[in-house]
Design an enzyme around this catalytic site. Structure first.
Site, short mmCIF file in Angstrom:
data_model
loop_
_atom_site.label_atom_id
_atom_site.label_comp_id
_atom_site.label_asym_id
_atom_site.label_seq_id
_atom_site.Cartn_x
_atom_site.Cartn_y
_atom_site.Cartn_z
N ARG A 231 24.47 -41.54 -45.80
CA ARG A 231 23.08 -41.16 -45.58
C ARG A 231 23.00 -39.77 -44.97
O ARG A 231 23.70 -39.44 -44.03
CB ARG A 231 22.40 -42.17 -44.65
CG ARG A 231 22.39 -43.59 -45.18
CD ARG A 231 21.93 -44.56 -44.11
NE ARG A 231 22.83 -44.60 -42.97
CZ ARG A 231 22.60 -45.26 -41.85
NH1 ARG A 231 21.48 -45.96 -41.72
NH2 ARG A 231 23.47 -45.25 -40.86
N ARG B 183 19.84 -32.20 -45.90
CA ARG B 183 20.36 -33.08 -44.85
C ARG B 183 21.67 -33.67 -45.35
O ARG B 183 21.69 -34.52 -46.24
CB ARG B 183 19.33 -34.15 -44.52
CG ARG B 183 18.03 -33.54 -43.97
CD ARG B 183 16.85 -34.45 -44.09
NE ARG B 183 16.55 -34.80 -45.46
CZ ARG B 183 15.59 -35.66 -45.82
NH1 ARG B 183 14.86 -36.25 -44.91
NH2 ARG B 183 15.39 -35.93 -47.08
N LYS C 50 17.88 -50.28 -50.92
CA LYS C 50 17.15 -49.98 -49.69
C LYS C 50 15.85 -50.77 -49.64
O LYS C 50 15.26 -51.09 -50.68
CB LYS C 50 16.87 -48.49 -49.56
CG LYS C 50 16.25 -47.82 -50.77
CD LYS C 50 16.25 -46.30 -50.58
CE LYS C 50 15.84 -45.58 -51.84
NZ LYS C 50 15.90 -44.12 -51.68
N ARG D 34 15.02 -32.09 -48.32
CA ARG D 34 13.62 -32.32 -48.01
C ARG D 34 12.84 -31.08 -48.45
O ARG D 34 13.04 -29.98 -47.94
CB ARG D 34 13.43 -32.58 -46.52
CG ARG D 34 11.99 -32.48 -46.01
CD ARG D 34 11.00 -33.39 -46.75
NE ARG D 34 11.35 -34.78 -46.75
CZ ARG D 34 11.08 -35.62 -45.77
NH1 ARG D 34 10.46 -35.20 -44.69
NH2 ARG D 34 11.43 -36.90 -45.88
N LYS E 290 8.39 -45.16 -51.08
CA LYS E 290 9.44 -45.48 -52.04
C LYS E 290 8.86 -45.62 -53.45
O LYS E 290 9.44 -45.16 -54.43
CB LYS E 290 10.14 -46.79 -51.65
CG LYS E 290 10.76 -46.81 -50.25
CD LYS E 290 11.95 -45.90 -50.13
CE LYS E 290 12.72 -46.13 -48.83
NZ LYS E 290 11.96 -45.88 -47.60
N ASP F 55 12.04 -36.02 -51.28
CA ASP F 55 13.48 -36.13 -51.06
C ASP F 55 14.16 -36.02 -52.41
O ASP F 55 13.89 -36.83 -53.32
CB ASP F 55 13.83 -37.47 -50.40
CG ASP F 55 13.35 -37.54 -48.96
OD1 ASP F 55 12.99 -36.49 -48.40
OD2 ASP F 55 13.34 -38.65 -48.40
N ASN G 207 7.39 -38.71 -49.66
CA ASN G 207 6.91 -39.07 -48.33
C ASN G 207 5.53 -38.45 -48.08
O ASN G 207 5.35 -37.24 -48.23
CB ASN G 207 7.89 -38.55 -47.27
CG ASN G 207 9.26 -39.18 -47.42
OD1 ASN G 207 9.52 -40.25 -46.89
ND2 ASN G 207 10.16 -38.53 -48.15
N GLU H 198 12.48 -40.13 -53.15
CA GLU H 198 11.31 -40.61 -52.41
C GLU H 198 10.25 -39.53 -52.38
O GLU H 198 10.55 -38.34 -52.48
CB GLU H 198 11.68 -40.99 -50.96
CG GLU H 198 12.57 -42.20 -50.83
CD GLU H 198 12.79 -42.61 -49.38
OE1 GLU H 198 11.98 -42.22 -48.51
OE2 GLU H 198 13.77 -43.33 -49.12
#
Length: 318
Positions: free
Chosen positions: A233, A225, A160, A210, A125, A273, A283, A281
């Site tokens: 979400r 997504r 979050k 992604r 994050k 993301d 990752n 984000e």
């Protein structure tokens, strides 16, 4: 060569979609030996090297019984061609300790992917803070009043936890502010835990993309997504629908910029993301979506990754 995958229990893998399995399958196709263990199997003792009690595994081709494993064997991590750290979040204390063990293994000569220090230095994050030009308005704080002020300024926000994954614990609070206090108390635990708050990006209806970056190079396809029904979400674990799409020009620019900065730090595999053109984000622990992209487009992401892995092993030996 011998490759060690440090991951969650193999029995939990859903091999029809699991990215670590895709990596293993491609590595095995090239003749590499596959070994596996969990983080709990890694240890160090003074006078010795960082060691894993690992098992050599063979892929069977049977989807119901997909691997055969040898016996437990203690081996120094530096004796493997590469150690691929694929333990899923959360990035808790045990994960943190594992990065220290892996960093010691690197000092002993191990090639660890992604590098231990970079795993530790780029929490998923918070890594976006280095790239403010690419992120939506964002607040990182445990202060309930600061969160209220952020909501008053932006009206529609997402809250979050910093240690979540798969969409767990994500809340949206609209202009009416309904339940903002209760949600804040739930996430910040009465001011004892830090929360991330971001302005809601309405382009989420078109998907949370992604974008995979391998050795600094963006994969030419993304997995959008897309939230389903009344869900906000897009995470696949939260019921989002994954739709592979060609990498857009603007997304390539963003990914190239971030990849050029982070890949030299030992981050061979990164998963961005992006909603709209805003990065939410970065990752680095165990980015996924290899198989979904390949199944829908034919592009073999695992092949691109193992190519990069072999290059990284070569660089580590120079």
């Amino acid at each position: 060569m011998k490759l060690l995958f440090i991951a969650d229990p193999l029995g939990h893998f859903k091999i029809y979609k699991d990215t670590t399995f895709a990596m293993m399958r491609e590595a095995a196709r090239r003749g590499h030996e596959l070994w596996a263990c969990e983080p709990r199997h890694v240890s160090w003792q003074s006078g010795g090297r960082v060691t894993a009690v690992a098992r050599e595994i063979t892929l069977t081709g049977d989807p119901d019984d997909w691997y055969a494993a040898g016996g437990d064997t203690p081996l120094a991590l530096a004796d493997f061609g590469a150690v691929v750290m694929r333990k899923d979040p959360p990035f808790d204390s045990e994960y943190f300790y594992a990065t220290h063990l892996l960093e010691q293994a690197e000092r002993e000569g191990a090639c660890v992917i992604n590098s231990a220090r970079s795993l530790r230095d780029h929490p998923e994050k918070l890594a976006v803070m280095e790239f403010p030009q690419h992120v939506p308005p964002t607040l990182v704080s445990r202060d309930a009043q600061a969160i209220r002020r952020f909501h008053a300024e932006h009206g529609d926000i997402i809250l979050k936890p910093l240690d979540g994954m798969g969409g767990l614990g994500i809340f949206r609070v609209g202009p009416d502010g309904l339940n903002l206090g209760s949600i804040t108390e739930t996430l910040n635990r009465q001011g004892t835990q830090t929360v991330m708050v971001q302005r809601y990006v309405p382009e989420i209806v078109h998907g949370d993309k992604r974008i995979l970056i391998i050795d600094g190079e963006p994969v030419p396809y993304v997995l959008a997504r897309i939230p389903q029904g009344s869900e906000i979400r897009g995470n696949l674990a939260a019921g989002g629908k994954g739709v592979a799409q060609p990498l857009a020009a603007r997304d390539r620019e963003i990914a190239t910029d971030i990849g050029a900065r982070l890949a030299p730090r030992g981050l061979l595999l990164i998963g961005l993301d992006i909603i709209g053109d805003r990065v939410t984000e970065i990752n680095v622990t165990s980015p996924t979506c290899f198989q979904e992209i390949q199944q829908q487009t034919g592009f073999d992401v695992a092949q691109m990754f193992v190519d990069a892995l072999e290059r990284a092993i070569g660089r580590s030996r120079v």
